[in-house]
Scaffold this motif. Sequence first.
Motif, PDB file in Angstrom:
ATOM      1  N   MET A  88      38.296 -11.524 -27.906  1.00  0.00           N
ATOM      2  CA  MET A  88      38.673 -10.117 -28.075  1.00  0.00           C
ATOM      3  C   MET A  88      39.508  -9.924 -29.338  1.00  0.00           C
ATOM      4  O   MET A  88      40.262  -8.955 -29.456  1.00  0.00           O
ATOM      5  CB  MET A  88      39.442  -9.636 -26.847  1.00  0.00           C
ATOM      6  N   LYS A  89      39.357 -10.816 -30.293  1.00  0.00           N
ATOM      7  CA  LYS A  89      40.133 -10.751 -31.523  1.00  0.00           C
ATOM      8  C   LYS A  89      39.905  -9.436 -32.257  1.00  0.00           C
ATOM      9  O   LYS A  89      38.769  -9.002 -32.450  1.00  0.00           O
ATOM     10  CB  LYS A  89      39.760 -11.921 -32.430  1.00  0.00           C
ATOM     11  N   ARG A  91      40.622  -6.462 -31.197  1.00  0.00           N
ATOM     12  CA  ARG A  91      40.327  -5.349 -30.305  1.00  0.00           C
ATOM     13  C   ARG A  91      41.608  -4.644 -29.851  1.00  0.00           C
ATOM     14  O   ARG A  91      42.716  -5.185 -29.955  1.00  0.00           O
ATOM     15  CB  ARG A  91      39.537  -5.837 -29.089  1.00  0.00           C
ATOM     16  N   HIS A  92      41.441  -3.429 -29.309  1.00  0.00           N
ATOM     17  CA  HIS A  92      42.571  -2.579 -28.925  1.00  0.00           C
ATOM     18  C   HIS A  92      42.278  -2.022 -27.545  1.00  0.00           C
ATOM     19  O   HIS A  92      41.356  -1.200 -27.387  1.00  0.00           O
ATOM     20  CB  HIS A  92      42.752  -1.447 -29.932  1.00  0.00           C
ATOM     21  N   ALA A  93      43.049  -2.457 -26.539  1.00  0.00           N
ATOM     22  CA  ALA A  93      42.724  -2.163 -25.148  1.00  0.00           C
ATOM     23  C   ALA A  93      43.819  -1.381 -24.443  1.00  0.00           C
ATOM     24  O   ALA A  93      45.019  -1.635 -24.644  1.00  0.00           O
ATOM     25  CB  ALA A  93      42.464  -3.459 -24.386  1.00  0.00           C
ATOM     26  N   ALA A 115      43.386  -9.513 -28.237  1.00  0.00           N
ATOM     27  CA  ALA A 115      43.493  -8.048 -28.270  1.00  0.00           C
ATOM     28  C   ALA A 115      44.944  -7.584 -28.231  1.00  0.00           C
ATOM     29  O   ALA A 115      45.800  -8.230 -27.625  1.00  0.00           O
ATOM     30  CB  ALA A 115      42.740  -7.443 -27.092  1.00  0.00           C
ATOM     31  N   ASP A 171      39.277   0.693 -28.464  1.00  0.00           N
ATOM     32  CA  ASP A 171      37.876   0.301 -28.298  1.00  0.00           C
ATOM     33  C   ASP A 171      37.621  -0.403 -26.969  1.00  0.00           C
ATOM     34  O   ASP A 171      36.552  -0.965 -26.752  1.00  0.00           O
ATOM     35  CB  ASP A 171      37.422  -0.587 -29.465  1.00  0.00           C
ATOM     36  N   CYS A 172      38.616  -0.363 -26.082  1.00  0.00           N
ATOM     37  CA  CYS A 172      38.466  -0.992 -24.769  1.00  0.00           C
ATOM     38  C   CYS A 172      39.335  -0.244 -23.765  1.00  0.00           C
ATOM     39  O   CYS A 172      40.535  -0.097 -23.979  1.00  0.00           O
ATOM     40  CB  CYS A 172      38.868  -2.466 -24.839  1.00  0.00           C
ATOM     41  N   SER A 220      32.448  -0.229 -28.476  1.00  0.00           N
ATOM     42  CA  SER A 220      33.536  -0.166 -27.507  1.00  0.00           C
ATOM     43  C   SER A 220      33.020  -0.420 -26.096  1.00  0.00           C
ATOM     44  O   SER A 220      31.816  -0.357 -25.836  1.00  0.00           O
ATOM     45  CB  SER A 220      34.221   1.199 -27.565  1.00  0.00           C
ATOM     46  N   SER A 315      33.930  -7.812 -23.879  1.00  0.00           N
ATOM     47  CA  SER A 315      33.664  -8.462 -25.154  1.00  0.00           C
ATOM     48  C   SER A 315      32.230  -8.225 -25.620  1.00  0.00           C
ATOM     49  O   SER A 315      31.367  -7.802 -24.851  1.00  0.00           O
ATOM     50  CB  SER A 315      33.914  -9.972 -25.044  1.00  0.00           C
ATOM     51  N   THR A 316      31.984  -8.528 -26.874  1.00  0.00           N
ATOM     52  CA  THR A 316      30.637  -8.367 -27.426  1.00  0.00           C
ATOM     53  C   THR A 316      29.663  -9.401 -26.882  1.00  0.00           C
ATOM     54  O   THR A 316      28.454  -9.304 -27.124  1.00  0.00           O
ATOM     55  CB  THR A 316      30.667  -8.453 -28.961  1.00  0.00           C
TER      56      THR A 316
END
Length: 336
Positions: A88-89, A91-93, A115, A171-172, A220, A315-316
Amino acid sequence: MASQPEQPSRRGVLLGTALGAAALAAGAMPRTAQAQDTGSPAPPLFDPVGAYPAPPFPPQPQPWPGLQSKMHPVPDCGEKSYTGSGRMKGRHALVTGGDSGIGRAVAIALAREGADVALNYLPQEESDAREVIALIRQSGRKAVALPGDLRDEAFCKSLVAQAASSLGALDCLINSAGRQHFHESILDLSTEELDWTLKTNIYSLVWLIKAAVPLMPPGSAIVNTTSRQAYSPSANLVDYAATKAAIANMTRSLGKQLLPKGIRVNAVAPGPFWTPLQVCGAQPEAVVEHFGAEVAYHRPGQPVEIAPVYVTLASTDSSYVAGQVWGITGGSGEPG
């Protein structure tokens, strides 16, 4: 009651099951092979049935909303065992209900996967939340505390805006907060309590998602929390089970509706998990004493055991997964 051994991260086992076939079909090397090629040590095997505490549990009623720190045994949310690998590098949750239980485990896992995390919880849960904030920061990630009641539409809108502003993006969205209170008869279910459950579990979900979608870029993910109660409702959880069924259906609808925007919506359906929800009116005390004994594991799950599923869906790695409900129910075989 079994003592807990030193546990490795469970990401490899869960991810391998869910994604191994897809990776092979795409011509990718399985993660297990990648780990061997890079010299990473293989995690030791352990018996999952006896790995964590089993009932009977001591009586421990708490007033709503309950504190994890006062439970016996204290739930394991991966504070010492979860190890990330950068999934989750960047990323913003935003995680609701992130002070304890499943939400706490997910917040810790997301941070250790790279994240930054905004944490929502009730003001009464501040002491548990402070521990999570500290753990996120110890992981080298940004942590933002955003306490407040999700039954307030204006607060839900503000919560999403504050999370995006404080983290620099959003994005999460992990919808983990929930309200559960048992009633032996529908005649005992007051309109006030029905409204409390519906607003916490359903209305807030709609308000949060409506506020988040315009801010979320393609790629997202939204992960909701339904329950095995959506598929096998208990007689004394009429209102709660109804909301969890609604969340499952909402997830499937939104999975289709939001995919053209590049936003994936999925849900996790937990079975019996050892969280503060259970000791503050979610179940009769007699049920709490033997909580989890009815499933194949003969014990409740610990939050750390379900957090990797949320990470995988967020995650992607799960780029081809949308509108799905993944059941983690202790070996019952039900979808949720």
